[in-house]
Write an enzyme that holds these catalytic residues in place. Structure first.
Site, PDB file in Angstrom:
ATOM      1  N   GLU A   1     -43.242  -0.922 -21.562  1.00  0.00           N
ATOM      2  CA  GLU A   1     -43.625  -2.340 -21.499  1.00  0.00           C
ATOM      3  C   GLU A   1     -45.009  -2.532 -20.892  1.00  0.00           C
ATOM      4  O   GLU A   1     -45.782  -3.374 -21.345  1.00  0.00           O
ATOM      5  CB  GLU A   1     -42.587  -3.157 -20.731  1.00  0.00           C
ATOM      6  CG  GLU A   1     -41.256  -3.333 -21.469  1.00  0.00           C
ATOM      7  CD  GLU A   1     -41.416  -4.004 -22.830  1.00  0.00           C
ATOM      8  OE1 GLU A   1     -42.420  -4.704 -23.057  1.00  0.00           O
ATOM      9  OE2 GLU A   1     -40.525  -3.816 -23.691  1.00  0.00           O
TER      10      GLU A   1
ATOM     11  N   THR B   1     -51.552  -4.266 -26.237  1.00  0.00           N
ATOM     12  CA  THR B   1     -51.914  -2.992 -26.854  1.00  0.00           C
ATOM     13  C   THR B   1     -50.966  -2.690 -28.013  1.00  0.00           C
ATOM     14  O   THR B   1     -49.757  -2.911 -27.899  1.00  0.00           O
ATOM     15  CB  THR B   1     -51.843  -1.861 -25.808  1.00  0.00           C
ATOM     16  OG1 THR B   1     -52.578  -2.264 -24.648  1.00  0.00           O
ATOM     17  CG2 THR B   1     -52.425  -0.572 -26.347  1.00  0.00           C
TER      18      THR B   1
ATOM     19  N   LEU C   1     -56.592   3.998 -23.003  1.00  0.00           N
ATOM     20  CA  LEU C   1     -55.649   2.897 -23.275  1.00  0.00           C
ATOM     21  C   LEU C   1     -56.209   1.540 -22.877  1.00  0.00           C
ATOM     22  O   LEU C   1     -55.781   0.508 -23.393  1.00  0.00           O
ATOM     23  CB  LEU C   1     -54.330   3.117 -22.535  1.00  0.00           C
ATOM     24  CG  LEU C   1     -53.125   3.588 -23.324  1.00  0.00           C
ATOM     25  CD1 LEU C   1     -51.865   3.440 -22.472  1.00  0.00           C
ATOM     26  CD2 LEU C   1     -52.941   2.798 -24.617  1.00  0.00           C
TER      27      LEU C   1
ATOM     28  N   TYR D   1     -43.309 -11.823 -18.208  1.00  0.00           N
ATOM     29  CA  TYR D   1     -42.906 -11.157 -19.438  1.00  0.00           C
ATOM     30  C   TYR D   1     -42.212  -9.830 -19.151  1.00  0.00           C
ATOM     31  O   TYR D   1     -41.114  -9.557 -19.629  1.00  0.00           O
ATOM     32  CB  TYR D   1     -44.104 -10.920 -20.381  1.00  0.00           C
ATOM     33  CG  TYR D   1     -43.734  -9.889 -21.423  1.00  0.00           C
ATOM     34  CD1 TYR D   1     -42.956 -10.256 -22.515  1.00  0.00           C
ATOM     35  CD2 TYR D   1     -44.043  -8.538 -21.252  1.00  0.00           C
ATOM     36  CE1 TYR D   1     -42.532  -9.310 -23.436  1.00  0.00           C
ATOM     37  CE2 TYR D   1     -43.619  -7.588 -22.160  1.00  0.00           C
ATOM     38  CZ  TYR D   1     -42.868  -7.975 -23.247  1.00  0.00           C
ATOM     39  OH  TYR D   1     -42.425  -7.040 -24.130  1.00  0.00           O
TER      40      TYR D   1
ATOM     41  N   ASP E   1     -43.190 -12.927 -25.463  1.00  0.00           N
ATOM     42  CA  ASP E   1     -44.478 -12.299 -25.757  1.00  0.00           C
ATOM     43  C   ASP E   1     -45.146 -12.967 -26.960  1.00  0.00           C
ATOM     44  O   ASP E   1     -44.665 -13.964 -27.480  1.00  0.00           O
ATOM     45  CB  ASP E   1     -44.298 -10.800 -25.992  1.00  0.00           C
ATOM     46  CG  ASP E   1     -43.715 -10.511 -27.365  1.00  0.00           C
ATOM     47  OD1 ASP E   1     -43.038 -11.408 -27.924  1.00  0.00           O
ATOM     48  OD2 ASP E   1     -43.950  -9.411 -27.891  1.00  0.00           O
TER      49      ASP E   1
ATOM     50  N   CYS F   1     -43.429 -13.573 -45.908  1.00  0.00           N
ATOM     51  CA  CYS F   1     -42.367 -14.581 -45.797  1.00  0.00           C
ATOM     52  C   CYS F   1     -41.210 -14.328 -46.766  1.00  0.00           C
ATOM     53  O   CYS F   1     -40.056 -14.642 -46.469  1.00  0.00           O
ATOM     54  CB  CYS F   1     -42.948 -15.975 -46.018  1.00  0.00           C
ATOM     55  SG  CYS F   1     -44.154 -16.441 -44.750  1.00  0.00           S
TER      56      CYS F   1
ATOM     57  N   CYS G   1     -38.569 -12.327 -45.179  1.00  0.00           N
ATOM     58  CA  CYS G   1     -38.143 -12.749 -43.841  1.00  0.00           C
ATOM     59  C   CYS G   1     -36.692 -13.230 -43.829  1.00  0.00           C
ATOM     60  O   CYS G   1     -36.307 -14.082 -44.635  1.00  0.00           O
ATOM     61  CB  CYS G   1     -39.049 -13.861 -43.321  1.00  0.00           C
ATOM     62  SG  CYS G   1     -38.611 -14.388 -41.649  1.00  0.00           S
TER      63      CYS G   1
END
Length: 368
Positions: A41, A47, A84, A124, A142, A203, A206
């Site tokens: 996490e 990232t 990173l 978060y 998020d 879509c 989805c």
DNA sequence: GATGCGTGGAT
DNA sequence: TATCCAAGCAT
């Protein structure tokens, strides 16, 4: 009969069914322990998954558990993090591991309020750990969740706006299937990464298309509404590869600043209309208390940070005969090294390029 | 609440 | 080439 809200919404049903068939195989999903959830996490903040993947594997091989991380040096931690970005994440991770060892007997605390106290863990990440590692009903709100729900409910106010965030939190909360928050959060993240992408969303594939208000109104490409962006400035920057007695000078940056804790070839911003060589002499005088002769240019490097761009020019330099030795006036440490030694010193991208260039092109043999 | 903090990939 | 942006946090 259960009359509470513990009846899964149609949305959650469709989502979890899709997830069962389409969930991504990710290395951290093979590690059930909270430590792995935490590491992943933190690495995933701002990232991309594909950037994180090799770093996570290497990290877990090197620091398989919290105790090994806590016992490591900052240098070791930053070296594994190099490339990173957002390096305070690595330093916070390291410090948090030490706090957890001291205060929680090496086990991550379960409550969001305790997790929030740890360095590098915000709302978060606390929610993500609580839901994914400990099975609690928490929403890890998020960018994926925000984008998906902004489209599902055609939210037309900008992200970042307090009212928008409150609205999105309420919407995600309302559809949370109790007891399945881990899958719910991860399903939404996978949907956001694979289908409901920022650009060119799929879509037609989805599982939530029937209930998507933005799709019905043809506003998918307009959601979420992004806050206005500012123009980013450009700076000319100079760096000195100071050679002295067959070694070159590295300096360690302050931990609370850009590229904090990383090593660099010292230098700084060029002022408007200032000659590059003059800027370099001035910066070395200010930062290190030393006087240099600026020699051959070693290369020009362009680099983009989040909020500004630079063009960096590196020069081979020597100490003037009467110069004091450099001191760490603004840095936290100095080191005299060979190009081969540089591998052991964590650096940002441009400084690493310079170090690699020196290694490959050969160490200029300057006698002094 | 606004700003500072990295990097690499897609378009 | 320039812009956007990707599982946020700290101050």
């Amino acid at each position: 009969m259960d009359t509470s809200q513990n009846v899964y919404s149609k949305l959650a049903d469709n989502l979890l069914a899709w997830y069962a068939q389409n969930r991504r195989a990710l290395p951290w999903r093979d590690h059930p322990d909270p430590y792995a959830v935490w590491i992943s996490e933190i690495m995933l903040q701002q990232t991309r998954v594909e950037s994180v993947r090799p770093y996570f594997e290497r990290w877990m091989a090197h620091f398989p558990n919290l105790a090994t991380l806590a016992a490591a040096s900052k240098e070791e931690v930053l070296r594994l993090w190099e490339g990173l970005g957002y390096y305070s994440r690595a330093l916070h991770l390291h410090r948090a591991a030490q706090i957890i060892c001291e205060r929680y007997d090496g086990q991550l605390p379960h409550s969001q309020s305790e997790l929030l106290q740890l360095p590098g863990i915000g709302p978060y990440t606390a929610a993500a750990i609580a839901a994914l590692a400990f099975g609690q009903d928490a929403i890890a709100l998020d960018g994926n969740l925000k984008r998906i729900f902004a489209r599902l409910f055609d939210v037309d106010t900008p992200l970042g706006n307090a009212q928008t965030e409150k609205c999105l939190r309420a919407l995600t909360q309302a559809h949370l299937p109790h007891g399945k928050a881990g899958d719910y959060n991860q399903a939404l993240m996978d949907l956001g990464a694979l289908v409901c992408t920022p650009k060119n969303p799929q879509c037609e594939r989805c599982p939530l298309q029937q209930g998507c208000l933005a799709l019905a109104r043809n506003t998918v490409h307009l959601r979420p509404v992004r806050p206005l962006k500012k123009r980013i400035p450009h700076y000319d920057v100079v760096a000195a590869v100071v050679m002295h007695k067959q070694h070159l000078l590295l300096a360690r940056r302050a931990e609370d600043r850009l590229l904090g804790g990383l090593w660099e070839f010292p230098g700084g911003k060029v002022r408007p209309k200032e000659p590059f060589e003059h800027a370099l002499q001035r910066e070395i005088r200010e930062e290190l208390g030393a006087e240099i002769e600026v020699g051959a240019p070693l290369g020009t490097y362009r680099h983009a940070f989040t909020h500004f761009r630079i063009t960096l020019r590196a020069y081979l330099c020597r100490l003037q005969a009467n110069s004091p030795l450099p001191q760490a006036l603004e840095h936290t440490a100095l080191a005299w090294v060979t190009p081969t030694d540089c591998a052991a010193y964590p650096m940002g991208k441009v400084d690493r390029q310079i170090a690699t260039h020196l290694l490959e092109e050969g160490f200029p043999l300057v006698s002094d």
